[in-house]
Scaffold this motif. Structure first.
Motif, short mmCIF file in Angstrom:
data_model
loop_
_atom_site.label_atom_id
_atom_site.label_comp_id
_atom_site.label_asym_id
_atom_site.label_seq_id
_atom_site.Cartn_x
_atom_site.Cartn_y
_atom_site.Cartn_z
N SER A 1 25.94 70.25 89.35
CA SER A 1 26.56 69.09 90.33
C SER A 1 27.74 69.18 89.98
O SER A 1 28.58 69.72 89.16
CB SER A 1 25.70 67.95 90.10
OG SER A 1 25.78 67.58 88.62
N ASP B 1 21.76 71.46 83.63
CA ASP B 1 23.04 71.04 84.35
C ASP B 1 24.05 70.42 83.30
O ASP B 1 23.54 69.48 82.69
CB ASP B 1 22.64 70.16 85.53
CG ASP B 1 23.89 69.72 86.28
OD1 ASP B 1 23.71 68.73 87.32
OD2 ASP B 1 25.02 70.30 86.19
N GLU C 1 26.96 69.28 84.37
CA GLU C 1 27.65 68.15 85.33
C GLU C 1 29.15 68.41 84.78
O GLU C 1 29.81 67.43 85.25
CB GLU C 1 27.31 66.81 84.89
CG GLU C 1 25.79 66.53 85.15
CD GLU C 1 25.42 65.13 85.02
OE1 GLU C 1 26.33 64.30 84.85
OE2 GLU C 1 24.03 65.17 84.50
N VAL C 2 29.62 69.41 84.26
CA VAL C 2 30.84 69.77 83.91
C VAL C 2 31.40 68.61 82.94
O VAL C 2 32.65 68.18 83.21
CB VAL C 2 31.88 69.83 85.20
CG1 VAL C 2 33.04 70.33 85.06
CG2 VAL C 2 31.28 70.59 86.39
N LYS C 3 30.70 68.19 82.44
CA LYS C 3 31.06 66.76 81.54
C LYS C 3 30.65 67.38 80.20
O LYS C 3 29.58 67.48 79.55
CB LYS C 3 30.29 65.55 81.73
CG LYS C 3 30.65 64.99 82.98
CD LYS C 3 30.01 63.65 83.17
CE LYS C 3 30.33 63.10 84.67
NZ LYS C 3 29.14 62.47 85.15
#
Lengths: 288, 386, 323
Positions: free
Chosen positions: B35, B68, B70-72
């Motif tokens: 996402s 995932d 979440e690029v965090k």
């Protein structure tokens, strides 16, 4: 910097200001008239861009997108109005912030579902493609078009607000909606009409911006903060405020970026904080 | 009777060996963004990874657990801990964002779990922060950009203005280009870093670039920013007098189509182009197109090679975390990108870098190779693996 | 006005006990989730103090938490100071930052206050993002946990850390409850109810608001320490305004102005997020729809609504008894 470069930077600033203006005028009148904090305004801008891309892909025409996208966004806005906004009009800013914040999230994923995660481009029509050469400088023709659209909308709105009866009713509604209702103005219908126009302008901003900025899933959120800053600095509910606010923010961000990028990044926020502390009603609010 | 008994014995033995092999399945944790803005890259890497397993007929040998990030960074770390501590994976593959990689590094190293990095290009990951458990098959930010330095000087371009987004990767890309370019005799006369992720309008920066009077402009942008930048560069009409060069992500096959004609003539360097004329690449592109209906991008190849490297380690006899970690850096083969091996001094991939120009083709845009730099290898830069 | 009712104490005890049991018996990932819940719960409690009881809806609390986390990072990683004094200093730094923001925005209210806190939060975010000595967007790794080996406690263990985090939820709640019941808290409630009247009574509302923000920021700072120590890595994203937006959603989801509600909201939100992301890549939409539903249904949130029904039941019973 020589005069040619200055001229280009000023044009860059003006073009960005026009984009901000298209977005902020809708938001400020909605805020000033309906007292409704519509954070989803940015999401409508995003929908304008994506719907514009789809219309252009389906019809092969940029102009069709330019015409249809704002209409489609207005329809979405109308649906939102009856489903949610009308209900929350008197709920106070916090609830409005929350609901429209929730809408941002919903629209974000709807866009991802329908259009995917990759940025989508919209082609500039042949008429507006290329570079304009004048006074010794070269500036993209399409950006001149953006400036033109912004100025045209500005002029139209000024004429409507200052010179027509409906404009007078709107201004009366912003100043004192109870009084306006007492005078026989159908305030409910007026609010709805204004809300629709605001949405249309947000959609227009989206489709106009798409060829330059591309349709991306983050665009609704990233334009929201500068737009809110414009509205607060300029003053709620007034056209003049939106014009002044968008010019100030547009110029600071653009010329600032050109001259001193490190400072420019936080300069809008510093200005926002300063206005909130020193003159919280904004520079040219609709209500004294 | 004895014949029958022997047959049954052999059959039983064969069955036992097969189920033994099936029990020795490798559990892979696929840690990618699903996402957020990098979801497309995550999907592309996964596509390449699965294609490689299918192609080798080994899908059954692997259990894949996908998570995932979440690029965090905190989310990536939490998911990594889950994969390692709860799912007990033998190896983790993925990581698109250097920020996430930075968050995971200490945990991976401490838990002694092999990680095959399929994108994140942060120089330190195979430099000062390297680890015997982290192997990178994608690229390092320095590796992709250095070859453009001498190449530009060779073409007579003496003065360059640089632009990149103001974040760690942007700085690393430009710094490595600048070092190589100036070492070859060029001069970077100026440059700017644009606000990361928020810059939608490059107008002011392009105007400044032109005003500085360079021979050419060298930039790093990726994803949505690359599309905006290239289109705006075209709309300002800078190109004939002021050619645009960049790090290959600027005109990545994944999204160059959205850039349109503005991308034509832009020369950039990248570790993979779909038009590479080698038998291995032709086969790969055909297989990818057949399955996904679009040409592969460098992200797909990174996923593909991650699987190939893992297969290579398993085929060399590795079965658990420690043996996989030891075997990964030893894998060597020729894949769609060309010759590929891992440098034991850094655990970073050693690969060709292709300098290519975006040109018009019958149905869109394609890439034409104008230079090849072979076997580009990073200096240790503080890595103490050897 | 804040009252510590029996219901609230029961729910508090039950939630904390539930989290502890989940951490002990739920396996490794459960402990990660409990730590995540704890960070969000403490932050939500801190926000409820000003938003629920002071009427000051802040979109800057994520940044305040980030100031604490980064102060801790700078002191321990860059200057090598021991964890406990660094943590105390970091929490104090967050409190100072929050007090300043509160003082500067003390005269704003409603949407303007929200925007002002947003502005200051974004300023902090931009400064941190651009500071390469702080690691920029690559972040800062290697942040230490408390060294309690001399007590025989291993903070490196996820279970111990999860239980420690649960303890901090309890401590934050008790601190917030105590402050809200004190004279300070009652004055704050008064300002929320009718600011001009309080001014007429001689209260310096701006200073009082600043102090409230300061106390709230202290608690947010505690959340920052837990966040920093949990992943032992920090990045500028902690300070971005959408983090503040998320904690506001949590407060609303749970029940603003109840102090228990935000804690319940944190539990529900984290669990929901993990469940939803297992089934779909589009959990933003799920959260958005739930938020809209909660607000449209009256805005009381899960716990707030429950309390309301209980209250109605009690009032009905009272009415029947009288009749």
């Amino acid at each position: 910097m020589d005069s040619g470069v200055w001229a280009l930077q000023l044009l860059n600033a003006l073009q960005y200001s026009m984009l901000l203006f298209l977005l902020s005028i809708g938001l400020t009148v909605i805020l000033g008239l309906l007292h409704f904090v519509n954070l989803a305004h940015g999401a409508l801008y995003m929908m304008g861009a994506y719907l514009g891309v789809s219309v252009a892909m389906a019809t092969g025409s940029y102009w069709a997108a330019l015409f249809l996208a704002p209409l489609l966004v207005t329809v979405i806005g109308a649906v939102l109005y009856f489903a949610l906004i009308e209900r929350l009009r008197h709920s106070g800013p916090m609830n409005q912030v929350l609901v429209t914040f929730g809408l941002i999230f919903v629209f974000l994923d709807v866009v991802r579902l329908l259009w995917g995660d990759i940025a989508l481009g919209l082609d500039v029509p042949p008429l507006l493609a290329g570079t304009a050469h004048f006074f010794g400088i070269a500036f993209p023709t399409y950006r001149l078009f953006i400036i033109f659209v912004g100025l045209l909308v500005m002029a139209l709105l000024w004429v409507v607000l200052a010179r027509t009866q409906i404009g007078a009713m709107i201004r009366a509604g912003v100043e004192n909606s109870d009084m306006a209702a007492a005078m026989g103005i159908n305030v409910g219908r007026l609010f709805f009409a204004v809300f629709c126009v605001g949405c249309a302008l947000a959609g227009l901003a989206g489709v106009v911006a798409a060829p330059v900025l591309s349709a991306t899933t983050g665009m609704g959120v990233s334009i929201l903060v500068p737009t809110l800053i414009v509205v607060v600095i300029g003053g709620l509910g007034s056209l003049e405020g939106a014009i002044v606010g968008s010019l100030i923010v547009g110029f600071i961000e653009t010329v600032g970026a050109a001259l001193a990028p490190n400072v420019a990044a936080i300069s809008s926020y510093v200005l926002l904080a300063a206005i909130l502390i020193l003159r919280p009603q904004g520079l040219i609010p609709a209500r004294g | 009777m004895r014949h029958l008994f022997a047959t049954i014995a052999v059959a039983a033995f064969a069955t036992a060996s097969v189920s033994q092999a099936a029990l020795a399945e490798t559990k892979v944790g696929l840690l990618l963004p699903k996402s957020g803005t990098y979801a497309a890259l995550g999907n592309e890497i996964e596509a390449g990874f699965n294609l490689a397993l299918e192609e080798a007929g080994r899908t059954g040998d692997f259990t894949i657990v996908a998570e995932d990030t979440e690029v965090k960074p905190p989310v990536g770390l939490a998911k990594a801990r889950k994969l390692v501590l709860q799912d007990n994976v033998d190896v983790i593959v993925g990581i698109v964002s250097s920020g996430v990689l930075g968050a995971l590094r200490d945990f991976i190293d401490g838990a002694e779990v092999p990680l095959i990095v399929a994108n994140a290009g942060n120089n330190a990951a195979t430099g000062a922060a390297c680890s015997p458990y982290i192997v990178r098959v994608s690229f390092s930010n320095g590796q992709v950009n250095r070859p453009m330095g001498p190449w530009l000087v060779d073409k007579g371009i003496k003065k360059v203005y640089t632009l990149a987004p103001d974040y760690a990767a942007g700085h690393q890309m430009i710094e490595s280009f600048t070092a190589a370019y100036e070492a070859a005799g060029g001069e970077v006369i100026g440059g700017e870093f644009t606000p990361f992720g928020q810059t939608k309008d490059f107008g002011p920066y392009l105007t400044n670039a032109k005003a500085a009077g360079p021979d050419a402009v060298f930039v790093f942008y990726a994803g949505g920013e690359a599309i905006s930048f290239v289109k705006q560069y075209g709309s300002f009409g800078l190109a004939p007098d002021l050619p645009l060069f960049g790090s290959g992500f600027l005109t990545s096959p994944l999204y160059v189509g959205a850039e349109g004609d503005a991308a034509i003539g832009v020369v950039a360097s990248l570790h993979y182009i779909p038009t590479l004329d080698t038998p291995e690449n032709k086969a790969f592109v055909e297989a990818f197109k057949a399955k996904f209906d679009r040409p592969p991008s460098e992200y797909a190849v990174q996923g593909y090679d991650a699987a190939r490297v893992l297969l290579g380690a398993i085929d060399a006899g590795a079965t658990d975390r420690a043996s996989i970690a030891a075997a990964l850096p030893k894998v060597k083969y020729t894949g769609p990108r060309g010759p590929l091996e891992i440098d034991p001094a850094t655990n970073n991939v050693v690969q060709n870098i292709y300098i290519y120009e975006t040109v018009k083709a019958d149905n869109g845009l394609t890439q034409k190779i104008v230079g090849t730099v072979e076997g580009v290898r990073d200096d240790p830069n503080g890595c103490m693996l050897q | 006005m804040f009252h510590q009712t029996v219901t609230r104490s029961l729910v508090l005890a039950a939630t904390l006990a539930g989290l502890a049991l989940y951490a002990i018996f739920g396996g490794f990932f459960a402990r990660e989730i409990v730590a995540e819940i704890a960070i969000l719960a403490v932050l939500a409690i801190s926000l409820d103090v000003v938003a629920g009881f002071g009427g000051m809806v802040s979109l800057g609390h994520g940044a305040i938490m980030g100031v604490s986390a980064y102060s801790y990072g700078v002191l321990t990683v860059i200057y090598g100071l021991p964890p406990l004094p660094s943590a105390l200093a970091a929490v104090a730094a967050a409190a100072v930052f929050g007090t300043l923001v509160g003082w500067v925005t003390g005269r704003s209210s409603g949407i303007f206050f929200i925007m002002a806190t947003l502005a200051f939060g974004q300023m902090a975010y931009t400064l941190v993002f651009k500071s390469r000595w702080l690691g920029g967007d690559d972040g800062m790794a290697g942040l230490p946990r408390f060294d309690l080996a001399w007590l025989g406690i291993d903070m490196g263990s996820s279970l111990t850390f999860a239980l420690f985090a649960i303890l901090l939820i309890a401590a934050s709640y008790i601190a917030a409850a105590w402050v809200l019941r004190s004279a300070f808290g009652r004055t704050l409630a008064g300002i929320h109810a009718n600011e001009s009247r309080m001014k007429a009574l001689g209260v310096n509302t701006v200073i009082h608001r600043a102090r409230a923000m300061g106390f709230s920021s202290l608690l947010a700072g505690v959340a920052g320490i837990v966040a920093a120590q949990h992943t032992q890595y920090i990045s500028p994203e902690l300070l971005f305004w959408t983090v503040s937006g998320e904690v506001l959603i949590v407060v609303i989801l749970g029940g603003i102005g109840t102090l228990i509600g935000p804690m319940v909201g944190a539990v529900a939100f984290v669990l929901l997020k993990h469940q939803a992301s297992n089934y779909t890549d589009y959990w933003h939409m799920v959260i958005g729809l739930i938020l809209i539903a909660v607000v449209v249904a009256g805005g009381r949130g899960l716990y707030g609504q429950a309390e309301h029904w209980l209250g109605r039941g009690a009032r009905k019973a009272e009415g029947l008894r009288r009749a």
